[in-house]
Design an enzyme around this catalytic site. Structure first.
Site, PDB file in Angstrom:
ATOM      1  N   LEU A  82       0.838  -1.207   0.000  1.00  0.00           N
ATOM      2  CA  LEU A  82       0.000   0.000   0.000  1.00  0.00           C
ATOM      3  C   LEU A  82       0.869   1.251   0.000  1.00  0.00           C
ATOM      4  O   LEU A  82       0.444   2.310  -0.434  1.00  0.00           O
ATOM      5  CB  LEU A  82      -0.895   0.027   1.240  1.00  0.00           C
ATOM      6  CG  LEU A  82      -2.010  -1.026   1.310  1.00  0.00           C
ATOM      7  CD1 LEU A  82      -2.626  -1.054   2.697  1.00  0.00           C
ATOM      8  CD2 LEU A  82      -3.068  -0.739   0.260  1.00  0.00           C
ATOM      9  N   VAL A 142       3.918  -0.920   4.347  1.00  0.00           N
ATOM     10  CA  VAL A 142       2.531  -1.256   4.684  1.00  0.00           C
ATOM     11  C   VAL A 142       1.965  -2.069   3.519  1.00  0.00           C
ATOM     12  O   VAL A 142       2.075  -1.657   2.365  1.00  0.00           O
ATOM     13  CB  VAL A 142       1.675   0.011   4.918  1.00  0.00           C
ATOM     14  CG1 VAL A 142       0.247  -0.364   5.292  1.00  0.00           C
ATOM     15  CG2 VAL A 142       2.285   0.887   5.999  1.00  0.00           C
ATOM     16  N   ASP A 163       2.151  13.126  16.562  1.00  0.00           N
ATOM     17  CA  ASP A 163       2.529  13.176  15.144  1.00  0.00           C
ATOM     18  C   ASP A 163       1.295  13.345  14.257  1.00  0.00           C
ATOM     19  O   ASP A 163       1.178  12.710  13.213  1.00  0.00           O
ATOM     20  CB  ASP A 163       3.293  11.901  14.772  1.00  0.00           C
ATOM     21  CG  ASP A 163       4.144  12.098  13.523  1.00  0.00           C
ATOM     22  OD1 ASP A 163       4.398  13.259  13.150  1.00  0.00           O
ATOM     23  OD2 ASP A 163       4.541  11.091  12.915  1.00  0.00           O
TER      24      ASP A 163
HETATM   25  N1  LIG Z   1      -4.560   1.234   7.909  1.00  0.00           N
HETATM   26  C1  LIG Z   1      -4.262   1.585   6.650  1.00  0.00           C
HETATM   27  N2  LIG Z   1      -5.155   1.386   5.651  1.00  0.00           N
HETATM   28  C2  LIG Z   1      -4.862   1.744   4.382  1.00  0.00           C
HETATM   29  N3  LIG Z   1      -3.695   2.318   4.006  1.00  0.00           N
HETATM   30  C3  LIG Z   1      -2.766   2.538   4.965  1.00  0.00           C
HETATM   31  C4  LIG Z   1      -2.989   2.177   6.320  1.00  0.00           C
HETATM   32  N4  LIG Z   1      -1.900   2.526   7.042  1.00  0.00           N
HETATM   33  C5  LIG Z   1      -1.035   3.075   6.161  1.00  0.00           C
HETATM   34  N5  LIG Z   1      -1.536   3.088   4.928  1.00  0.00           N
HETATM   35  C6  LIG Z   1      -0.904   3.624   3.721  1.00  0.00           C
HETATM   36  O1  LIG Z   1       0.428   3.114   3.660  1.00  0.00           O
HETATM   37  C7  LIG Z   1       1.333   4.148   3.336  1.00  0.00           C
HETATM   38  C8  LIG Z   1       2.491   4.177   4.310  1.00  0.00           C
HETATM   39  O2  LIG Z   1       1.990   4.427   5.609  1.00  0.00           O
HETATM   40  P1  LIG Z   1       2.909   4.731   6.860  1.00  0.00           P
HETATM   41  O3  LIG Z   1       2.024   4.980   8.025  1.00  0.00           O
HETATM   42  O4  LIG Z   1       3.965   3.691   7.014  1.00  0.00           O
HETATM   43  O5  LIG Z   1       3.700   5.985   6.416  1.00  0.00           O
HETATM   44  P2  LIG Z   1       3.298   7.506   6.423  1.00  0.00           P
HETATM   45  O6  LIG Z   1       2.449   7.820   7.619  1.00  0.00           O
HETATM   46  O7  LIG Z   1       2.767   7.873   5.082  1.00  0.00           O
HETATM   47  O8  LIG Z   1       4.731   8.116   6.567  1.00  0.00           O
HETATM   48  P3  LIG Z   1       5.603   8.181   7.851  1.00  0.00           P
HETATM   49  O9  LIG Z   1       5.735   6.799   8.401  1.00  0.00           O
HETATM   50  O10 LIG Z   1       6.859   8.710   7.325  1.00  0.00           O
HETATM   51  O11 LIG Z   1       4.864   9.107   8.785  1.00  0.00           O
HETATM   52  C9  LIG Z   1       0.569   5.439   3.296  1.00  0.00           C
HETATM   53  O12 LIG Z   1       0.415   5.794   1.930  1.00  0.00           O
HETATM   54  C10 LIG Z   1      -0.783   5.141   3.890  1.00  0.00           C
HETATM   55  O13 LIG Z   1      -1.771   5.824   3.168  1.00  0.00           O
END
Ligand SMILES: Nc1ncnc2c1ncn2[C@@H]1O[C@H](COP(=O)(O)OP(=O)(O)OP(=O)(O)O)[C@@H](O)[C@H]1O
Length: 467
Positions: free
Chosen positions: A164, A172, A287
């Site tokens: 994702l 993810v 955050d």
């Molecule tokens: N529960 C979820 N359902 C759908 N998509 C998700 C979910 N959690 C994360 N994602 C998607 O996965 C991607 C990476 O998420 P992640 O939380 O690791 O990083 P981030 O919040 O974008 O960045 P960072 O970790 O640097 O703050 C994002 O594009 C987010 O939209």
């Protein structure tokens, strides 16, 4: 059993796929996405390339079970359509489902599936019919193996699908629970990243991360991402999170340029409820930013959920740490004044919520390198303005709320209870909509999961004599 009675794999495959070869120009090779090997059924192997492959007594199935290929005493109890194996559009990144349509049972690895219930198939799964010990087929998944390096306890329970996205602390992936077929997002947080940061963030060790994650698992709020499972391994912590199919708030704002005041209010109302819930439990998010707010659907009026809380104090996706590397944006001035060290009050979340609201309403940032001075300096002084043309159509009361939230002195910055009582949020229509979205979510979470064992799907097997 004569040679002719054995289904010819090649011929069967060709006839299943004939639909493809009739295309006039440029015949597209069908994708063979799976294979069935016969056990007690006299079939060597069958390639699966149609989207829905049915097996049963009736002639119109992709595989007809007859007295020629199954023993008589089994055949008489086979349903017209006994089960179906499917893969959406033959797409190898999607899971393979088996659905039981039979009266007398289809079994997966010895366990009955249940009439109309689905399961996700895994490589080498054994499919039995009529009785658990009557092993009919072994399934082979011809899709790519996305599970390498992922612990067995996850792969055995979840089909690992597409990536994702990835953040600072890991990847993810979309995963599907094999039993309930429900989608989740699996977030892998690498411990070396945690420990790298741990030296900066006061030696929080990985067992503390796990403890924190376990606290997160207990949280239950319609606007807070639910953590369903955690698997702790020497290299990584794997979190199975609720899957949000509407993308993140940052992408939504960027795609719409900015959000209307009504939709901004609907989203802000829900974010405030999430933050109130966390604050009441003694948790500071630290955050909050549009990337960490996930949307349920692509509709304008949708439920949202706050994600990535708790762990932020351990991992380097924390804006606090990013701040020290030069990109604050959503971080409160007191964090910058302390150079990211020390403990902060819950008021840091109020500041970030103010920045998020500013961004939703205008599609611009209150503090940015583009404004000519270092971002950190702008934040420390609370130096922002509503000069962008987008603000012309925004109400004064919304601007006042933002000004209150972006108060540099955190002692004078309001708390979440004050924000929730603010005049701007006293909008009966938006409040009703927000409450309904949250209520619907609570009802959904309380309902039993599809395919779960507490539904009474185990019909007693019926002995039917058709022969
Ligand atoms: N529960 C979820 N359902 C759908 N998509 C998700 C979910 N959690 C994360 N994602 C998607 O996965 C991607 C990476 O998420 P992640 O939380 O690791 O990083 P981030 O919040 O974008 O960045 P960072 O970790 O640097 O703050 C994002 O594009 C987010 O939209």
């Amino acid at each position: 059993m004569s040679q002719e009675q054995v289904v010819d794999t090649q011929r069967a495959t060709e006839s299943q796929c004939s639909i493809w070869s009739t295309m006039e120009s440029q015949p597209i090779e069908p994708i063979v996405w799976g294979r069935l090997y016969g056990k007690n059924v006299h079939i060597k192997s069958l390639d699966l390339c149609v989207e829905n492959f049915t097996v049963g007594r009736a002639e119109d199935n992709n595989l007809t079970l007859n007295e020629g290929n199954v023993p008589h005493k089994i055949w008489c109890r086979v349903s017209n359509k006994h089960f179906e194996i499917s893969r959406e559009r033959g797409d190898l990144s999607k899971p393979v489902y088996i659905q039981d349509f039979s009266r007398n049972g289809t079994f997966l690895n010895g366990e009955i599936i249940g009439k109309n219930k689905k399961r996700i198939l895994q490589d080498d799964d054994v499919i039995s019919i009529i009785r658990a010990d009557c092993k009919a087929f072994v399934f082979k998944d011809l899709g790519p193996n996305n599970s390498s390096g992922i612990p067995d306890e996850i792969c055995n329970n979840y089909f690992i699908s597409a990536k994702l996205g990835s953040g600072a602390c890991g990847v993810v992936r979309l995963v599907y629970n094999r039993r309930t077929c429900i989608k989740y997002a699996m977030k892998q947080v690498k411990k070396n990243i945690l420990s790298e940061c741990a030296t900066i963030t006061n030696a929080k060790n990985s067992s503390k991360v796990l403890n924190e994650a376990l606290i997160m698992k207990e949280l239950e709020h319609p606007c807070v991402i639910k953590m369903h499972d955690i698997v702790d391994k020497p290299d990584s912590v794997y979190m199975i999170l609720e899957f949000m199919k509407g993308g993140d708030l940052l992408t939504r704002i960027v795609s719409k340029k900015r959000l209307s005041e009504r939709i901004s209010k609907l989203f802000f109302y829900q974010m405030c409820h999430a933050v109130k819930y966390l604050h009441d439990k003694g948790i500071t998010h630290r955050d909050l930013k549009p990337d960490n707010v996930l949307l349920d659907t692509h509709d304008d009026e949708t439920l949202l959920k706050v994600s990535d809380f708790g762990l932020s104090k351990f991992v380097n996706n924390d804006s606090v740490l990013k701040t020290l590397c030069g990109t604050p944006l959503y971080v409160a001035p007191e964090i910058l004044l302390n150079s990211g060290r020390g403990s902060y009050t819950k008021k840091v979340d109020i500041w970030s919520l103010g920045v998020v609201l500013f961004t939703c309403l205008s599609g611009t940032l209150p503090f940015s390198e583009d404004y000519g001075t270092p971002v950190a300096e702008q934040i420390k002084k609370g130096d922002f303005s509503f000069t962008h043309s987008a603000w012309r159509s925004v109400s004064q009361v919304a601007k006042t709320l933002i000004m209150e939230m972006l108060t540099v002195n955190y002692n004078q910055r309001p708390n979440i209870d004050y924000i929730l009582r603010h005049k701007w949020l006293k909008d009966p229509e938006v409040v009703r909509l927000g409450r309904n979205l949250m209520k619907e979510q609570m009802t959904k979470s309380a309902a039993p999961e599809p395919n779960s064992d507490n539904e009474n799907f185990l019909e007693p097997p019926v002995k039917r004599r058709r022969c």
